[in-house]
Design a protein around this motif. Sequence first.
Motif, PDB file in Angstrom:
ATOM      1  N   VAL A  17       0.848  -1.195   0.000  1.00  0.00           N
ATOM      2  CA  VAL A  17       0.000   0.000   0.000  1.00  0.00           C
ATOM      3  C   VAL A  17       0.882   1.243   0.000  1.00  0.00           C
ATOM      4  O   VAL A  17       1.782   1.383   0.816  1.00  0.00           O
ATOM      5  N   THR A  18       0.604   2.141  -0.948  1.00  0.00           N
ATOM      6  CA  THR A  18       1.387   3.371  -1.051  1.00  0.00           C
ATOM      7  C   THR A  18       0.842   4.415  -0.091  1.00  0.00           C
ATOM      8  O   THR A  18      -0.253   4.284   0.452  1.00  0.00           O
ATOM      9  N   ASP A  19       1.594   5.477   0.076  1.00  0.00           N
ATOM     10  CA  ASP A  19       1.142   6.580   0.932  1.00  0.00           C
ATOM     11  C   ASP A  19      -0.157   7.179   0.417  1.00  0.00           C
ATOM     12  O   ASP A  19      -1.014   7.587   1.184  1.00  0.00           O
ATOM     13  N   ALA A  20      -0.317   7.258  -0.926  1.00  0.00           N
ATOM     14  CA  ALA A  20      -1.532   7.834  -1.503  1.00  0.00           C
ATOM     15  C   ALA A  20      -2.753   7.016  -1.121  1.00  0.00           C
ATOM     16  O   ALA A  20      -3.788   7.555  -0.757  1.00  0.00           O
ATOM     17  N   ASP A  70     -10.918  -0.767  -5.960  1.00  0.00           N
ATOM     18  CA  ASP A  70     -11.488   0.172  -4.989  1.00  0.00           C
ATOM     19  C   ASP A  70     -10.432   1.171  -4.530  1.00  0.00           C
ATOM     20  O   ASP A  70     -10.706   2.363  -4.369  1.00  0.00           O
ATOM     21  N   ALA A  71      -9.209   0.678  -4.297  1.00  0.00           N
ATOM     22  CA  ALA A  71      -8.124   1.564  -3.859  1.00  0.00           C
ATOM     23  C   ALA A  71      -7.824   2.616  -4.924  1.00  0.00           C
ATOM     24  O   ALA A  71      -7.688   3.804  -4.617  1.00  0.00           O
ATOM     25  N   ALA A  72      -7.754   2.193  -6.198  1.00  0.00           N
ATOM     26  CA  ALA A  72      -7.468   3.132  -7.278  1.00  0.00           C
ATOM     27  C   ALA A  72      -8.581   4.173  -7.400  1.00  0.00           C
ATOM     28  O   ALA A  72      -8.313   5.362  -7.585  1.00  0.00           O
ATOM     29  N   LEU A  73      -9.836   3.741  -7.268  1.00  0.00           N
ATOM     30  CA  LEU A  73     -10.954   4.682  -7.351  1.00  0.00           C
ATOM     31  C   LEU A  73     -10.933   5.679  -6.202  1.00  0.00           C
ATOM     32  O   LEU A  73     -11.238   6.851  -6.379  1.00  0.00           O
ATOM     33  N   ILE A 121      -8.333   6.820  -4.658  1.00  0.00           N
ATOM     34  CA  ILE A 121      -7.272   7.802  -4.911  1.00  0.00           C
ATOM     35  C   ILE A 121      -7.758   8.798  -5.948  1.00  0.00           C
ATOM     36  O   ILE A 121      -7.529   9.998  -5.853  1.00  0.00           O
ATOM     37  N   PHE A 122      -8.467   8.295  -6.946  1.00  0.00           N
ATOM     38  CA  PHE A 122      -8.913   9.098  -8.073  1.00  0.00           C
ATOM     39  C   PHE A 122     -10.001  10.106  -7.721  1.00  0.00           C
ATOM     40  O   PHE A 122      -9.983  11.250  -8.174  1.00  0.00           O
ATOM     41  N   HIS A 123     -10.958   9.708  -6.879  1.00  0.00           N
ATOM     42  CA  HIS A 123     -12.135  10.537  -6.611  1.00  0.00           C
ATOM     43  C   HIS A 123     -11.853  11.952  -6.129  1.00  0.00           C
ATOM     44  O   HIS A 123     -12.480  12.893  -6.629  1.00  0.00           O
ATOM     45  N   PRO A 124     -10.961  12.190  -5.185  1.00  0.00           N
ATOM     46  CA  PRO A 124     -10.786  13.568  -4.719  1.00  0.00           C
ATOM     47  C   PRO A 124     -10.253  14.525  -5.782  1.00  0.00           C
ATOM     48  O   PRO A 124     -10.411  15.728  -5.676  1.00  0.00           O
TER      49      PRO A 124
END
Length: 144
Positions: free
Chosen positions: A18-21, A36-39, A41-44
């Motif tokens: 898991v990255t910091d992002a 889910d993790a990629a989404l 990060i993307f949403h904000p």
Amino acid sequence: MSGGHRKDDYGPVDPATVTDAVDSTMETSSSSTKEDAALQIFHPYRIQVDQSKWFNFLKKDRWYDPDIADPLLNGGNWSVDNAKVWEVLSISLELVDRMLKASIEDKNDTIEMMLFGLIGNWHYVTARPEPMPGAHILLLTEPT
């Protein structure tokens, strides 16, 4: 971050990778998926979609939704009623709406041609021989 089209982009999140992002935007658990993790990060940072301001022909209810029995997208149909499909497609449609409105406001030549051009039968426009039987020609008006 990948575009989400490789096999490695799916499956559970490995807490060791898991990255910091991801860590700062979501709580990972053993049931969290990479998608889910990629989404999350993307949403904000994504483009904010406001369908209420779109041209009517772009809105969700105007899209043809085939009733296909075959699942095409991880167990769901490739349909605007599939939340994951609409989530991605709506961003593209938001951009299309913005580009069309900006082009109209700027009086873009191509938009002017599409709005005010006329397609006519070749033989009504010129006495020259048709390049092919039943040919048509696009007549453009000069913007004022």
